[in-house]
Design a protein around this motif. Structure first.
Motif, PDB file in Angstrom:
ATOM      1  N   HIS A 130       0.838  -1.200   0.000  1.00  0.00           N
ATOM      2  CA  HIS A 130       0.000   0.000   0.000  1.00  0.00           C
ATOM      3  C   HIS A 130       0.871   1.248   0.000  1.00  0.00           C
ATOM      4  N   ASP A 235      -0.081  -4.388   6.383  1.00  0.00           N
ATOM      5  CA  ASP A 235      -0.592  -3.789   7.627  1.00  0.00           C
ATOM      6  C   ASP A 235      -1.980  -4.290   8.011  1.00  0.00           C
ATOM      7  N   PHE A 281       4.428  -6.697   8.700  1.00  0.00           N
ATOM      8  CA  PHE A 281       5.360  -5.576   8.547  1.00  0.00           C
ATOM      9  C   PHE A 281       5.674  -4.911   9.892  1.00  0.00           C
ATOM     10  N   HIS A 282       4.656  -4.845  10.774  1.00  0.00           N
ATOM     11  CA  HIS A 282       4.853  -4.144  12.057  1.00  0.00           C
ATOM     12  C   HIS A 282       4.900  -5.091  13.257  1.00  0.00           C
TER      13      HIS A 282
HETATM   14 ZN   LIG Z   1       2.736   0.439   7.988  1.00  0.00          ZN
END
Ligand SMILES: [Zn+2]
Length: 304
Positions: A130, A235, A281-282
């Motif tokens: 994104h 995300d 990702f996080h």
């Molecule tokens: Zn992010």
């Protein structure tokens, strides 16, 4: 939605830096998955307000889970894990990190790749989940020139159209207007080398585009073939405890909160059912793990 202006967001972030050491070099983690060699490289971390994690959660549950997660202060560090796939002659980067203009604690991708002996000019393709700053703004250097000018860039058509369209300014809180400017600046740099993709596409053999909208309008994840599968989820799941135990809670960063909740629940169900691997990702670096069902919800189990 938290009443948060861009200025207060940046000020909070800057204030947090005094107490937050800049990330040191983190050696990439590499493992095999089917025909792929998968490497996770840290881009550093973001410093975010804890309130971002759950804007509308019941106070009692929220306090309890935040305590358990060690979220005692006003801010927390959110890791940023960039995935690199190698298959035959292709070297494929999934997202490009923050670059130098988002937060001083992030934008370490290129240094970390170089320190690990990975030549960025060998990257053949980039696939974006994104267009948020921590995933896209690393595309260009301080002169707005592409970091890897010879790569091909794959962007979901819905995501491109959202950021380039009028709805980006109408559909986001005004304090995030800077996100639109930043997305357009980076898209402008790569537009001559961009290929649009859509859910269901196979970008390279064994890498399928998965429709996971809500965090942003055109957010996608990537499903890798091999074994029980590996999903690079961008995300959809942003916190190792909160996103799994309370997928119905609405993080401030989700553009279309109800759709993001539905996507989160659907992906968690799929991951738990298929026993697929996951890279978030996080999630705590390197963000690699699996999903188990627990007490009517889910839990994240890291895989070393
Ligand atoms: Zn992010």
């Amino acid at each position: 939605m938290t009443a948060l202006t861009r200025r207060s967001f940046l000020a909070t972030t800057a204030a947090g830096l005094a107490a937050t050491a800049l990330p040191a070099f983190a050696a990439p983690t590499t493992f095999k998955h089917g025909a792929f060699e998968v490497t996770v490289v840290s881009d550093g971390h973001l410093v975010l307000p804890v309130s971002f994690l759950a804007t509308d959660a019941p106070q009692k549950e929220r306090d309890a889970v935040f305590k358990e997660a060690g979220l005692s202060g006003p801010q927390y560090n959110s890791p940023t894990n960039v995935t690199l796939l190698r298959r035959d002659n292709e070297l494929i980067l999934i997202d490009m990190g923050s670059g130098g203009r988002f937060m001083p604690t992030a934008g370490r991708l290129w240094d970390n790749l170089q320190a690990a002996g990975i030549d960025k000019s060998k990257i053949t393709k980039v696939i974006f989940t994104h267009g948020h700053p921590d995933h896209l703004w690393g595309a260009v250097d301080e002169f707005d020139e592409l970091q890897i000018p010879n790569a091909t860039f794959h962007v979901a058509a819905n995501e491109w159209n959202f950021w380039e369209g009028d709805n980006a300014l109408r559909g986001l809180p005004p304090e995030r207007a800077g996100f639109v400017t930043g997305a357009r600046r980076n898209y402008a740099a790569l537009k001559d080398r961009v290929k649009m993709m859509k859910p269901g596409d196979e970008v390279v053999p064994g890498v399928h585009v998965l429709d996971t909208p809500g965090h942003t309008q055109g957010h996608v994840s990537l499903a890798l073939a091999g074994g029980d599968g590996l999903i690079i989820a961008g995300d959809v799941l942003t916190h190792a405890i909160v996103s799994f135990r309370y997928p119905q809670w609405r993080p401030a960063a989700d553009h279309v909160p109800d759709q993001a909740v539905a996507t989160r629940k659907k992906l968690l169900d799929r991951l738990a059912t298929d026993r697929s691997r996951l890279i978030g990702f996080h999630l705590p670096y390197p963000g690699h793990g699996m999903v188990e069902r627990k007490d009517g919800a889910y839990r994240f189990v890291s895989v070393a």
